[in-house]
Design a protein around this motif. Structure first.
Motif, PDB file in Angstrom:
ATOM      1  N   ASN A  80     -38.612  23.801 -15.452  1.00  0.00           N
ATOM      2  CA  ASN A  80     -39.857  23.339 -14.842  1.00  0.00           C
ATOM      3  C   ASN A  80     -39.815  23.494 -13.323  1.00  0.00           C
ATOM      4  O   ASN A  80     -40.804  23.870 -12.695  1.00  0.00           O
ATOM      5  CB  ASN A  80     -40.121  21.876 -15.209  1.00  0.00           C
ATOM      6  N   TYR A  81     -38.660  23.179 -12.740  1.00  0.00           N
ATOM      7  CA  TYR A  81     -38.499  23.301 -11.289  1.00  0.00           C
ATOM      8  C   TYR A  81     -38.619  24.760 -10.859  1.00  0.00           C
ATOM      9  O   TYR A  81     -39.286  25.078  -9.863  1.00  0.00           O
ATOM     10  CB  TYR A  81     -37.147  22.722 -10.883  1.00  0.00           C
ATOM     11  N   GLU A  83     -40.245  27.100 -12.336  1.00  0.00           N
ATOM     12  CA  GLU A  83     -41.671  27.444 -12.461  1.00  0.00           C
ATOM     13  C   GLU A  83     -42.462  26.910 -11.263  1.00  0.00           C
ATOM     14  O   GLU A  83     -43.288  27.623 -10.679  1.00  0.00           O
ATOM     15  CB  GLU A  83     -42.236  26.859 -13.756  1.00  0.00           C
ATOM     16  N   LYS A  84     -42.211  25.650 -10.881  1.00  0.00           N
ATOM     17  CA  LYS A  84     -42.941  25.035  -9.771  1.00  0.00           C
ATOM     18  C   LYS A  84     -42.671  25.745  -8.455  1.00  0.00           C
ATOM     19  O   LYS A  84     -43.506  25.732  -7.552  1.00  0.00           O
ATOM     20  CB  LYS A  84     -42.571  23.556  -9.662  1.00  0.00           C
ATOM     21  N   CYS A  85     -41.490  26.343  -8.346  1.00  0.00           N
ATOM     22  CA  CYS A  85     -41.150  27.105  -7.131  1.00  0.00           C
ATOM     23  C   CYS A  85     -41.746  28.506  -7.145  1.00  0.00           C
ATOM     24  O   CYS A  85     -41.501  29.299  -6.231  1.00  0.00           O
ATOM     25  CB  CYS A  85     -39.630  27.184  -6.978  1.00  0.00           C
ATOM     26  N   GLY A  86     -42.527  28.829  -8.186  1.00  0.00           N
ATOM     27  CA  GLY A  86     -43.170  30.134  -8.279  1.00  0.00           C
ATOM     28  C   GLY A  86     -42.237  31.243  -8.697  1.00  0.00           C
ATOM     29  O   GLY A  86     -42.515  32.425  -8.447  1.00  0.00           O
ATOM     30  N   LEU A  87     -41.139  30.882  -9.390  1.00  0.00           N
ATOM     31  CA  LEU A  87     -40.130  31.869  -9.757  1.00  0.00           C
ATOM     32  C   LEU A  87     -39.940  31.964 -11.272  1.00  0.00           C
ATOM     33  O   LEU A  87     -38.873  32.356 -11.751  1.00  0.00           O
ATOM     34  CB  LEU A  87     -38.796  31.520  -9.080  1.00  0.00           C
ATOM     35  N   GLY A  88     -40.967  31.609 -12.016  1.00  0.00           N
ATOM     36  CA  GLY A  88     -40.872  31.632 -13.469  1.00  0.00           C
ATOM     37  C   GLY A  88     -40.517  32.991 -14.041  1.00  0.00           C
ATOM     38  O   GLY A  88     -39.931  33.084 -15.122  1.00  0.00           O
ATOM     39  N   GLU A  89     -40.850  34.051 -13.322  1.00  0.00           N
ATOM     40  CA  GLU A  89     -40.563  35.405 -13.818  1.00  0.00           C
ATOM     41  C   GLU A  89     -39.069  35.670 -13.936  1.00  0.00           C
ATOM     42  O   GLU A  89     -38.654  36.622 -14.621  1.00  0.00           O
ATOM     43  CB  GLU A  89     -41.182  36.437 -12.883  1.00  0.00           C
ATOM     44  N   TYR A  90     -38.245  34.833 -13.287  1.00  0.00           N
ATOM     45  CA  TYR A  90     -36.795  35.044 -13.309  1.00  0.00           C
ATOM     46  C   TYR A  90     -36.094  34.225 -14.391  1.00  0.00           C
ATOM     47  O   TYR A  90     -34.871  34.317 -14.534  1.00  0.00           O
ATOM     48  CB  TYR A  90     -36.199  34.703 -11.945  1.00  0.00           C
ATOM     49  N   THR A 253     -34.892  29.912  -2.019  1.00  0.00           N
ATOM     50  CA  THR A 253     -36.112  29.175  -2.389  1.00  0.00           C
ATOM     51  C   THR A 253     -35.758  27.968  -3.235  1.00  0.00           C
ATOM     52  O   THR A 253     -36.288  26.865  -3.031  1.00  0.00           O
ATOM     53  CB  THR A 253     -37.068  30.092  -3.162  1.00  0.00           C
TER      54      THR A 253
END
Length: 308
Positions: A80-81, A83-90, A253
């Motif tokens: 979840n963290y 994703e919240k940092c905008g790095l869900g693609e990783y 990040t």
């Protein structure tokens, strides 16, 4: 000194000592940590005025608020963290998560995947499944149920953030290994005060050990910052990853709010995957880097970071 991951026979022999240490870990973690540190390094840590990396990690886990660590060292909740940092693609694609092994529908699982304990701290909490058709489901359920019912996780090492996690089992897609590799290479990025400092690369894992090499963030090899032994063999110097800057951006990040994190990434055929966030490598008793490394990282860790 025994280690929490010792063999079953070792745990049986040392059972009374283990039970005493579990009681100490629950009620008096600081003396237990100091005793274990002495067993590792033949000296007591300076926790009144911590200097090197290990001492500062011990200080933080014993005397600071580790609530965020509980969330972010959790291999399930940390997603979840990210994703919240905008790095869900990783993120490695998630297959499922379960708090009860009886809820796992093995028929719906893919042919290959990996089971992990969300509060696991080593290879013994992983189960790699390359061919589900060969899986003994009852034995697998028994193994996974044992992970869910483990007691005193984090107690022997004085790591409160593991003690506070609600245990669950997750399954993720199985990452491929690059050609010629025994297992996916692991890039462990040491970060202090929100900035990447060094990268400890682990590859070639097998039953006898792991190939390792330390690099600075410009990918200059630093074998002088490694201790090579039977566990950690000297690995060959690898070419600089073409997307190294992207790896460092991802790491910085995610670690930005914290004085120290070792951020683990995979980089397979140019694709970066998030591994995990580790706040206390080896429980804050790292003995696979020399004192010069521990002193340098320790000098860069600001216990008051971020300054409000």
């Amino acid at each position: 000194m025994f280690h929490p991951t010792m063999s079953k026979s070792g745990r049986f022999i040392f059972y009374p000592l283990i039970k005493f240490c579990e009681w100490m870990g629950e009620n008096h973690p600081a003396p237990l940590v100091k005793m274990r540190y002495y067993a590792y390094f033949h000296r007591f840590p300076n926790l009144k005025d911590p200097k090197d990396m290990n001492e500062k990690l011990l200080y933080m886990k014993l005397y600071t608020d580790t609530t965020r660590w509980t969330e972010l060292a959790d291999k399930y909740k940390v997603r979840n963290y990210v994703e919240k940092c905008g790095l869900g693609e990783y993120l490695i694609p998630l297959v499922g998560a379960w708090y009860d092994v009886n809820d796992i529908d093995f028929d719906k699982l893919p042919q290959s995947f990996i089971f992990k304990a969300n509060n696991g701290v080593g290879k013994s909490e992983l189960l790699m499944v390359k061919d589900k058709s060969k899986l003994n489901i009852e034995e697998t359920k028994k193994f996974l149920d044992g992970l869910l019912k483990r007691k005193h996780v984090g107690v022997l090492s004085g790591e409160p953030h593991y003690r506070s996690m609600k245990p669950c089992i997750i399954a993720e897609e199985l990452l491929p290994s690059e050609e010629g590799e025994k297992s996916p290479a692991d890039y462990k990025i040491y970060c202090a005060n929100g900035k990447a400092r060094y990268i400890w690369m682990c590859s070639g894992r097998d039953s006898t050990g792991t190939d390792v090499m330390t690099y600075d963030c410009k990918w200059n090899p630093r074998p002088d910052l490694c201790i090579f032994d039977s566990r950690y063999r000297e690995g060959k110097v690898r070419p600089k990853p073409q997307n190294l800057e992207e790896m460092i951006r991802v790491a910085e990040t995610l670690v930005k709010p914290f004085p120290f994190v070792r951020l683990d990434l995979y980089n397979i055929n140019g694709k970066i995957y998030f591994g995990e966030m580790t706040f206390t490598p080896l429980g804050g008793m790292v003995n696979f880097h020399p004192q010069s490394f521990l002193d340098e990282l320790g000098s860069e860790i600001d216990l008051n970071y971020p300054n409000n």
